[in-house]
Design a protein around this motif. Structure first.
Motif, PDB file in Angstrom:
ATOM      1  N   UNK A 368      -3.342 -32.195   6.041  1.00  0.00           N
ATOM      2  CA  UNK A 368      -4.025 -30.853   5.566  1.00  0.00           C
ATOM      3  C   UNK A 368      -3.309 -30.016   4.565  1.00  0.00           C
ATOM      4  N   UNK A 369      -3.937 -29.517   3.847  1.00  0.00           N
ATOM      5  CA  UNK A 369      -3.812 -28.454   2.941  1.00  0.00           C
ATOM      6  C   UNK A 369      -4.633 -27.329   2.821  1.00  0.00           C
ATOM      7  N   UNK A 370      -4.172 -26.119   3.054  1.00  0.00           N
ATOM      8  CA  UNK A 370      -4.977 -24.970   3.297  1.00  0.00           C
ATOM      9  C   UNK A 370      -4.547 -23.594   2.741  1.00  0.00           C
ATOM     10  N   UNK A 371      -5.231 -23.340   1.773  1.00  0.00           N
ATOM     11  CA  UNK A 371      -4.908 -21.715   1.279  1.00  0.00           C
ATOM     12  C   UNK A 371      -5.902 -20.827   1.675  1.00  0.00           C
ATOM     13  N   UNK A 372      -5.807 -19.974   2.463  1.00  0.00           N
ATOM     14  CA  UNK A 372      -6.788 -19.085   3.269  1.00  0.00           C
ATOM     15  C   UNK A 372      -6.451 -17.668   3.153  1.00  0.00           C
ATOM     16  N   UNK A 373      -7.537 -17.158   2.840  1.00  0.00           N
ATOM     17  CA  UNK A 373      -7.468 -15.405   2.904  1.00  0.00           C
ATOM     18  C   UNK A 373      -8.548 -14.774   3.537  1.00  0.00           C
ATOM     19  N   UNK A 374      -8.172 -14.036   4.705  1.00  0.00           N
ATOM     20  CA  UNK A 374      -9.296 -13.428   5.692  1.00  0.00           C
ATOM     21  C   UNK A 374      -8.760 -12.109   5.809  1.00  0.00           C
ATOM     22  N   UNK A 375      -9.724 -11.192   5.627  1.00  0.00           N
ATOM     23  CA  UNK A 375      -9.588  -9.799   6.067  1.00  0.00           C
ATOM     24  C   UNK A 375     -10.879  -8.792   5.805  1.00  0.00           C
ATOM     25  N   UNK A 376     -10.603  -7.598   6.453  1.00  0.00           N
ATOM     26  CA  UNK A 376     -11.768  -6.539   6.288  1.00  0.00           C
ATOM     27  C   UNK A 376     -11.331  -5.348   5.361  1.00  0.00           C
ATOM     28  N   UNK A 377     -12.187  -4.712   4.640  1.00  0.00           N
ATOM     29  CA  UNK A 377     -11.799  -3.679   3.758  1.00  0.00           C
ATOM     30  C   UNK A 377     -12.643  -2.422   3.858  1.00  0.00           C
ATOM     31  N   UNK A 378     -12.378  -1.232   3.973  1.00  0.00           N
ATOM     32  CA  UNK A 378     -13.198  -0.009   3.985  1.00  0.00           C
ATOM     33  C   UNK A 378     -12.771   0.979   3.003  1.00  0.00           C
ATOM     34  N   UNK A 379     -13.529   1.371   2.651  1.00  0.00           N
ATOM     35  CA  UNK A 379     -13.502   2.764   1.838  1.00  0.00           C
ATOM     36  C   UNK A 379     -14.403   3.889   2.272  1.00  0.00           C
ATOM     37  N   UNK A 380     -14.012   5.037   2.738  1.00  0.00           N
ATOM     38  CA  UNK A 380     -15.070   5.953   3.231  1.00  0.00           C
ATOM     39  C   UNK A 380     -14.716   7.217   2.988  1.00  0.00           C
ATOM     40  N   UNK A 381     -15.581   8.153   2.358  1.00  0.00           N
ATOM     41  CA  UNK A 381     -15.389   9.514   2.336  1.00  0.00           C
ATOM     42  C   UNK A 381     -16.388  10.293   2.732  1.00  0.00           C
ATOM     43  N   UNK A 382     -16.060  11.421   3.369  1.00  0.00           N
ATOM     44  CA  UNK A 382     -17.155  12.007   4.211  1.00  0.00           C
ATOM     45  C   UNK A 382     -16.603  13.556   4.058  1.00  0.00           C
ATOM     46  N   UNK A 383     -17.789  14.390   3.963  1.00  0.00           N
ATOM     47  CA  UNK A 383     -17.821  15.952   3.812  1.00  0.00           C
ATOM     48  C   UNK A 383     -18.740  16.248   4.814  1.00  0.00           C
ATOM     49  N   UNK A 384     -18.551  17.474   5.639  1.00  0.00           N
ATOM     50  CA  UNK A 384     -19.276  18.001   6.296  1.00  0.00           C
ATOM     51  C   UNK A 384     -18.919  19.535   6.040  1.00  0.00           C
ATOM     52  N   UNK A 385     -20.025  20.379   5.319  1.00  0.00           N
ATOM     53  CA  UNK A 385     -19.696  21.620   4.873  1.00  0.00           C
ATOM     54  C   UNK A 385     -20.583  22.497   5.397  1.00  0.00           C
ATOM     55  N   UNK A 386     -20.257  24.006   5.770  1.00  0.00           N
ATOM     56  CA  UNK A 386     -21.219  24.887   6.120  1.00  0.00           C
ATOM     57  C   UNK A 386     -20.794  26.311   5.298  1.00  0.00           C
ATOM     58  N   UNK A 387     -21.943  26.811   4.585  1.00  0.00           N
ATOM     59  CA  UNK A 387     -21.597  27.958   4.083  1.00  0.00           C
ATOM     60  C   UNK A 387     -22.702  29.027   4.447  1.00  0.00           C
TER      61      UNK A 387
END
Length: 416
Positions: A368-387
């Protein structure tokens, strides 16, 4: 507050016979804490609060030099590093003119090295388990809390969380090319244990986090300005490099959970109310599972390089996680209300599984020969504004950037 801690467990001599050889280095700082509180009042109330916390040092477990190990059934080299930094700045001001300023900074630069060096000879046909293991948990956390109340209320806050740990787990030379004294001897020795299960494994957690809470209330003017930055540049490399090996199986597994997270909560109330909030989260984690056999021969029934979490008991493979988040919640209330908010989340993490043999390396794998990359990625920008105001000006900028990379590859060398 400056914390420098060096924890080392080193073995440089020979082992002629043993049932099990263990080298363990551990440090545990679950809560390194620094806080300041500043308060001022009067006709003119002015307060400033500044706190900085810095952590550095080395955790090292190793078998190095020209050590020779024979007639040994099991070998384990392990580092366990736990370093959590928190900086809190509180600034409160009240008066006809109320002004406060707060600065909080947390920096974590821990280094963890776990290895069996290039010059170590392991000639033990009865060896069944050779484990090089790292568990690392590092955080940098800032809190900034400010309040100003008066005829004119002004508050400014800056908070910065920076993570710069380096975690190396390896056999041979450090796979990232850094010269580590105990590993680099100039003379490459072998591992000759045809029935051994060789495991080089890391489990890394890192989080840079910042929180700002501010309130400004002025009968005439209320002005709030907040800048919050979180940078996570964790580097973790797990692998085998510059070593001849004859073994039953080889597993290289690099597990990682990495986060950069910022949150601003801000309110300004006055005849003229203005609020400016900027939150930036940068995740530039570099995680590698690497086998570099350039110029050497690796022989085993199975060889695996896995950039993911690996459970040694169940053999389950689960995702690595890379998260970048920036959040702003703000309110400006007055006759004239101005709110300017910016949230930036940048995910530049990399999660790599790689085998490389250059022009003259040889990888002999029976099953057996295995090269394996496994992952999750998140980029999240949130704004709540009241004027709310007779005249209202609002501007919000939310930017999420995903630059995550996750390669798995076998390149160069000769496969047999």
């Amino acid at each position: 507050v400056i914390l420098i801690n060096n924890t080392r467990a080193l073995m440089l001599g020979d082992i002629i016979r043993a049932d099990k050889a263990t080298v363990l280095a551990k440090n545990d700082y679950p809560s390194v804490f620094a806080a300041t509180v500043a308060a001022a009042g009067g006709i003119a109330g002015v307060s400033a609060s500044v706190v900085v916390i810095v952590n550095s040092g080395i955790v090292e477990a190793s078998i190095g030099g020209a050590a020779q190990i024979r007639d040994t059934a099991a070998i384990e080299v392990k580092s366990d590093g736990n370093n959590h930094m928190t900086a809190i700045a509180v600034a409160i001001a009240g008066g006809g003119v109320a002004v406060n300023a707060g600065i909080a900074a947390a920096v974590n630069r821990m280094t963890v090295n776990t290895y069996i060096g290039q010059g170590v000879l392991i000639n033990a046909p009865e060896l069944t388990a050779l484990h090089v293991l790292t568990t690392s948990s590092t955080t940098a956390n800032t809190w900034l809390i400010g309040a100003s109340v008066g005829g004119v209320a002004v508050g400014v806050g800056v908070a910065v969380s920076i993570l710069l740990p380096t975690i190396r787990t390896f056999i041979g030379l450090s796979p990232d090319g850094v010269n580590i004294t105990g590993a680099s001897t100039g003379s490459a020795q072998s591992v000759i244990s045809p029935d051994a299960d060789i495991v080089v494994l890391s489990d890394v957690f890192s989080k840079a986090e910042g929180t700002t809470l501010s309130f400004r209330a002025g009968s005439s003017y209320a002005i709030a300005g907040n800048i919050l930055l979180a940078f996570n540049r964790t580097k973790a490399v797990t692998g085998i490099s510059a070593k001849n090996i004859a073994a039953g199986s080889i597993l290289i597994a690099a597990g990682m959970d990495a986060t950069a997270d910022t949150f601003i909560g801000s309110a300004a109330v006055g005849s003229i109310a203005a609020g400016v909030s900027i939150a930036v989260s940068l995740l530039a984690m570099d995680n590698q599972a690497l086998l570099d056999f350039t110029g050497y021969i690796i022989n085993a029934d199975s060889v695996r390089a896995i950039a993911a979490k690996y459970n040694l008991i169940t053999a389950a493979i689960t995702d690595n996680n890379a998260v970048s988040k920036a959040s702003v919640v703000s309110a400006a209330i007055g006759g004239t209300a101005i709110g300017i908010n910016t949230a930036v989340a940048d995910n530049k993490a990399s999660n790599t599984a790689r085998m490389t043999g250059g022009i003259d390396g040889e990888l002999q794998v029976a099953a057996l020969l295995m090269a394996h990359a496994q992952g999750s990625a998140t980029a999240e920008a949130t704004i709540y504004g009241l004027n709310i105001g007779a005249a209202s000006v609002a501007a919000s900028f939310a930017v999420a950037v995903m630059r995550h990379a996750q390669p798995a590859l076998v390149q160069g060398g000769r496969l047999a």
